[in-house]
Design an enzyme around this catalytic site. Structure first.
Site, mmCIF file in Angstrom:
data_model
loop_
_atom_site.group_PDB
_atom_site.id
_atom_site.type_symbol
_atom_site.label_atom_id
_atom_site.label_comp_id
_atom_site.label_asym_id
_atom_site.label_seq_id
_atom_site.Cartn_x
_atom_site.Cartn_y
_atom_site.Cartn_z
ATOM 1 N N ASP B 147 0.573 -1.389 0.211
ATOM 2 C CA ASP B 147 0.320 -0.024 -0.436
ATOM 3 C C ASP B 147 0.766 0.675 -0.109
ATOM 4 O O ASP B 147 1.738 1.617 1.133
ATOM 5 C CB ASP B 147 -1.157 -0.109 1.719
ATOM 6 N N LYS B 212 -6.923 3.225 -3.492
ATOM 7 C CA LYS B 212 -7.199 3.366 -2.451
ATOM 8 C C LYS B 212 -7.611 4.457 -1.563
ATOM 9 O O LYS B 212 -6.976 5.752 -1.953
ATOM 10 C CB LYS B 212 -5.820 2.893 -0.612
ATOM 11 N N LYS B 248 -10.214 0.478 -2.333
ATOM 12 C CA LYS B 248 -9.958 -0.158 -1.359
ATOM 13 C C LYS B 248 -10.284 1.274 -0.474
ATOM 14 O O LYS B 248 -9.687 1.948 -0.465
ATOM 15 C CB LYS B 248 -8.715 -0.745 -0.590
#
Lengths: 503, 316, 287
Positions: B147, B212, B248
């Site tokens: 991430d 995300k 996400k």
């Protein structure tokens, strides 16, 4: 002229347009039924509401009100004859002369506030009743019709003691008794639009709800009793066209206010020619919803959907003619088709239903007839796969592309979940096509360019223009049409003046 | 000098990309997502939604006080959230790079992935070299997923080429690991920026990578609104290119009810193909226990006290 | 030997030009003493149609002018009438008005034009509004002209009555097709000549002469006329309302007998409002 941007966009969508990737809107996660279970507290039989009391019709006749979602009978409704209408007018006139016109605005105001509050108290019950009687999805009656009706009373309540501000430079006075006839698409809300300003100004009312949707008006009469509104200030007479004609034509009516089709509006105007009665007409529409290539396309698609499928398209200001800028026509049609696949058609009482039941068998037949004409005249039809309930009146959300101005579906009001899609190339062409109609109630415009919004808003011959949005309403916002969509306004300071005379 | 000019040219062409993807009307977005909250999800649909949400969780611990012990208990919870075998494992555990090797020990060979926030999380304010080294180290320690945070400073300065180049460099450093690109939406501020940044990222990441919302370390995290802007971007990118990017939302999703609303958004915007943890994840920590509570309630009909569930932070 | 004067051929003012009826029909107009004065055009349904087309053509340009500009043009109209007040007064007297009343009628007509000229850039501020809706939208209501307005002028006070009905319609950008008093058409002919020398664009005001019986039904049913302002009898009113129903036309009636044309009540902001549409625009507020 398309921008370079949209030209690139078009090229891109052309490249991937043919057998491009598809989204799957299937049954991986079906929603379980989620019926609203609140008790609508219906009576088996509804009488007329005259002089503060429920009274049987003098002719002793009743008609059935059915639930369009399943064709089951909901209640018997009294059929008002000319004598009943006359009794209602006499009660209204008496109330006007002896009580209501003499009451200080401050006190009238408090009655309207009371009504707003009592309606809020019973909001869920009214929402369920409205949905059962008219077929609209519970989420709309719950989140829109009923709260908006209460808001109209709350808004106008505050005006009742401030009438000297309605017409600067002049005083205003009530007209007397007002006759009102309302349609079946927003039964309670139209009642509020009509009654709240009339009462705030000091008029008394004889109102006829639509034949297929009388129940919430008669439930509303219970609220008037609870609010201890003086008898006769508001009277409800139920029935069909004949009752309506009696309401419109009664000699005691100082003014008539009508919401309904242009066809019936013209009949009323003819019948009242030479009588000197004041009128407000809120009639049909065939609104253009115009999307430019620089618009926020995804929100425009939502707006298009909200514009035509809100309340099954039973909306006089529905955005039934979509005018799309050619560079984005393909993209918008593709996105609309995907969006339609997600709309849930079915039981109006299910909290997840987006499109409920068509209000009546007659209306369903009319929609079928016009859709058939669209197919015959060569427009391209799209309907998403959907399972319609076996009983009741339903119609799937429908798109017609390749429509031209001469198609019937481009000019006639369908009053159903049917969208006709036309294209345009330039700003002027969009304006010409939008205004090329006898109607002029509303219009939508979608573009990111501020100056173009104001240009379009100036050029469009329509009483309401929604820019980068659609189908928004508010008690403070005047609503009403140009041309054959009627005259007079409802809502705001401007609407209030239509219930007054200048002194 | 030449290099600067090239960069400027790249940023200018990306600015054209932003024209092409069009603007976002924020009121329109808010109205769209308000409708998700009115959906009523009951019975079988509810249980399916709750379990699916569990399977989509990136169960996260990102604290300075994290220890191998804390990570170990998180991993146990991730593998077997409930005694009920019908409740699936979560998708991944999400930890700092230093904890990757500890986490990997517990979940290796299972369906649960190890995700790691790298690239000088959460600010990203470290030299690119350092950030890339961090990514490589995490992957070397066994991270299945990385991430990363984008360079918001460069984005807000209009240096779009730089933002995109850095993402490309991280993609390369990831190797086989999947990448999730954190836009840090609260710092981008507008929906227009969020949509633009989504496209910037999607142009250089790979099918199966994710975008995300947030780090969870700022005031505003995942909302239905910014989730909607991003999944519409994913949809538009997919319809245009055929490349399916995952999504996400992270931070701020604490209740089962919220997570169902996010899933409804997916169902009605991207469709069934995204109702899987291969394409949709929740970055959350306390959400899991609320999902378990609601699942238990659906099973027994009784409302549950929080302390019946392991790792609960509510003790009252 | 005294010089033989040249008499004027009365023509109607339509589309900025002076024309005879397309039918070439005229009717003889005697003055108050009963002497022949002139032949007046007896306009037909087709003349009305042509006048509506001229008005429709002039409409968009007139409506797009700035309010300030329209105000100045109405003021200029007043100037023109003031400058030729003696001629107009003489005409009124010739057709029977007592001297004092004629002078007063002309003077007040000028004042009425000035009154409405002053409203041009103000009525919007009083009649429009910004509306506080309960959602994140900027919502405002503006006024717009209706389009082509038909005016049927009274016989009493043929100049003041006509101008009192025309001025509030055109100040907002409407254009007008007016039927002059049947009994006293000459002041309207003269007014046309004054309009032509003002800065008023051709077609904004079109003045017809002729017979009500012939023309009122066409005024009533012509669908391009969006509104009618009429000083008429009860039976004419019914005819107009029946015709208006066919295209949902706006109607506005003046009781010519009861109206005190000299009074302050004969001029009002609400006379302007009667020929305005209200348009409400919504736009989201957000970044």
């Amino acid at each position: 002229m398309p921008t370079l941007v949209s030209a690139r966009k078009k090229a891109a969508s052309g490249r991937n347009g043919r057998s491009g990737p598809e989204l799957i809107f299937g049954d991986l996660w079906p929603y379980d039924p989620a019926p609203e279970t609140a008790d609508p507290k219906l009576k088996p039989r509804y009488e007329l509401f005259i002089n503060g009391e429920f009274v049987a019709p003098k002719g002793g006749k009743y008609f059935d009100s059915i639930n369009p979602a399943n064709e089951q009978k909901l209640a018997k409704i009294a059929l008002a004859g000319a004598a009943d209408v006359d009794a209602a007018y006499r009660a209204a006139r008496r109330a006007y002369e002896t009580v209501w016109s003499r009451m200080p605005g401050r006190e009238r105001s408090k009655y309207l506030f009371r009504i707003a509050r009592l309606l809020q108290d019973r909001a869920r019950e009214f929402a369920v009743a409205e949905t059962m009687d008219g077929g609209k999805p519970i989420k709309e009656s719950r989140d829109f019709d009923v709260p908006m009706a209460a808001a109209h009373f709350f808004y106008h309540a505050g005006w009742a003691d401030k009438l000297e501000y309605v017409a600067p430079g002049r005083g205003v006075a009530p007209l007397g008794v007002v006759g009102q006839v309302i349609p079946w698409n927003f039964p309670l809300l139209m009642l509020a639009w009509k009654i709240a300003p009339a009462l705030a100004m000091g008029n008394c009312v004889v109102l006829k709800p639509a034949e297929t949707t009388s129940i919430t008006a008669l439930k509303f009469a219970e609220i008037l009793q609870d609010a201890e509104l003086p008898p006769g200030v508001v009277n409800f007479v139920t029935g069909a066209g004949e009752t309506g004609a009696a309401v419109m034509g009664h000699p005691l009516a100082a003014k008539v206010a009508f919401t309904g089709s242009t066809e019936v509006g013209k009949i009323i105007m003819r019948s009242l020619a030479g009588t000197g009665k004041k009128m407000t007409m809120e009639l049909g529409g065939k609104a253009a919803n115009i999307v430019f290539d620089d618009a926020p396309i995804n929100q425009a698609v939502e707006g298009i959907v909200n514009g035509i499928f809100f309340n099954q398209g039973h909306v006089c200001c529905a955005g039934s003619r979509l005018l799309v800028h050619e560079p984005v026509a393909g993209e918008i049609l593709a996105k609309l088709k995907n969006r339609l696949k997600v709309l849930r058609v079915g039981d109006p009482l299910d909290k997840n239903t987006d499109i409920g039941a068509i209000n009546s068998r007659e209306q369903l037949a009319k929609i079928h007839e016009l859709v058939d004409s669209g197919v015959k005249e060569g427009a391209a039809l799209f309907q998403p796969p959907c399972r319609l309930p076996a009983k009741g009146f339903y119609f799937p959300p429908t798109l017609f592309s390749e429509v031209t101005m001469s198609h019937r579906i481009a000019s006639e009001e369908i009053f159903g979940p049917v969208l006709s899609i036309l294209t345009f190339r330039t700003v002027d062409e969009a304006i010409e096509k939008a205004n090329n109609t006898a109607y002029g109630l509303s219009a939508g415009v979608w573009t990111d360019k501020g100056s173009r919004i104001l240009k379009m808003s100036t050029e469009l011959k329509a009483g309401v223009v929604w820019a980068n949005t659609y189908n928004k309403f508010d008690p403070a916002s005047p609503f009403g049409g140009y041309k054959e969509s009627g005259f007079g306004r409802e809502g705001g300071r401007q609407g209030l003046l239509d219930y007054a005379k200048l002194i | 000098m030449v290099c600067d000019l090239m960069k400027a040219g790249q940023s200018a062409s990306l600015r054209k990309l932003f024209d092409e993807i069009g603007p976002v009307d924020c009121v329109g977005i808010e109205e769209r997502v308000a409708k998700y909250a009115t959906r009523s999800i009951k019975k079988v649909a509810k249980v399916w939604g709750l379990k699916t949400a569990v399977s989509m969780l990136d169960l996260t611990t990102l604290e300075g006080k994290d220890t191998p012990g804390k990570v170990a208990s998180l991993c146990r919870k991730a593998l077997r959230p409930s005694d009920d075998p019908a409740v699936p494992s979560v998708a991944a555990v999400c930890v700092y790079p230093s904890m990757v090797r500890h986490a990997k020990k517990h979940v290796a060979g299972t369906s649960v992935k190890v995700a790691s926030v790298a690239t000088a999380f959460p600010s990203g304010q470290a030299p690119l070299k350092t950030r890339l080294a961090e990514v490589r180290a995490a992957v070397a320690d066994g991270a299945d997923e990385i991430d990363m945070v984008i360079n918001r400073g460069a984005f807000l300065e209009g240096e779009f080429g730089e933002v995109q180049d850095e993402i490309s460099a991280v993609v390369e450093a990831c190797g086989a690991a999947a990448l999730k690109v954190i836009l840090e939406v609260s710092e981008l501020e507008t929906y227009d920026n969020i949509r633009a940044a989504s496209f910037l990222a999607m142009e250089v990441i790979r099918a199966g990578d994710f975008i995300k919302t947030s780090t969870g370390k700022t005031s505003l995290n995942a909302t239905l609104g910014n989730n909607q802007v991003m999944i519409e971007a994913i949809r538009d990118f997919y319809l245009d290119t055929g490349v399916a990017i995952g999504m996400k939302p992270a931070g701020g999703i604490r209740t089962a009810k919220q997570s169902l609303q996010f899933l409804i958004a997916i169902k009605e915007t991207l469709g069934d193909a995204w109702l899987t943890n291969k394409r949709y994840r929740f970055g959350a920590s306390s959400l899991l226990n609320d999902l378990l509570r609601q699942l238990e309630k659906e099973k027994t009909g009784a409302y549950q006290a929080p302390y019946y569930f392991s790792e609960a932070t509510e003790s009252y | 030997m005294s010089r033989l004067p040249i008499t004027k051929t009365p023509k109607v003012y339509v589309g900025g030009a002076f024309i005879r009826s397309e039918s070439s029909r005229v009717f003889p107009l005697p003055d108050a003493r009963g002497d022949f004065f002139a032949n007046i055009p007896q306009c037909t349904r087709k003349d009305l149609r042509n006048a509506v087309e001229a008005a429709a053509k002039a409409g968009p340009g007139w409506a797009k002018r700035t309010a300030y500009n329209r105000g100045q043009i109405l003021y200029r109209l007043g100037e023109m009438l003031e400058a030729r007040a003696a001629e107009m007064t003489a005409a009124l007297i010739r057709f029977g008005a007592p001297k004092a009343r004629a002078a007063r009628e002309v003077g007040l007509t000028v004042d009425r034009l000035i009154y409405y000229a002053g409203w041009a850039d103000k009525y919007e501020q009083v009649l429009g509004s910004v509306n506080p809706v309960a959602a994140p939208y900027f919502n405002f209501t503006v006024t717009e002209p209706m389009g082509v307005v038909g005016v049927i002028a009274p016989d009493t006070l043929p100049l003041l009555g006509l101008v009192s009905m025309v001025a509030p319609a055109i100040v907002s950008g409407n254009t007008v097709v007016a039927l002059a008093s049947e009994r006293h058409p000459y002041p309207a002919i003269l007014l046309g000549e004054m309009l032509a020398t003002s800065d008023l664009p051709g077609g904004v005001v079109n003045l017809l002469t002729g017979f009500r019986k012939e023309l009122v039904p066409t005024f009533a049913t012509h669908t391009h006329l969006r509104a009618i302002s009429a000083a008429v009898t009860a039976s004419e009113r019914k005819t107009i309302e029946l015709g208006a129903a066919e295209s949902v036309k706006r109607t506005h009636f003046v009781d010519a007998e009861k109206t005190d044309w000299f009074g302050d009540r004969a001029q009002s902001l609400y006379e302007i409002r009667d020929f305005l549409e209200l348009k409400t625009t919504w736009h989201p507020v957000g970044a």
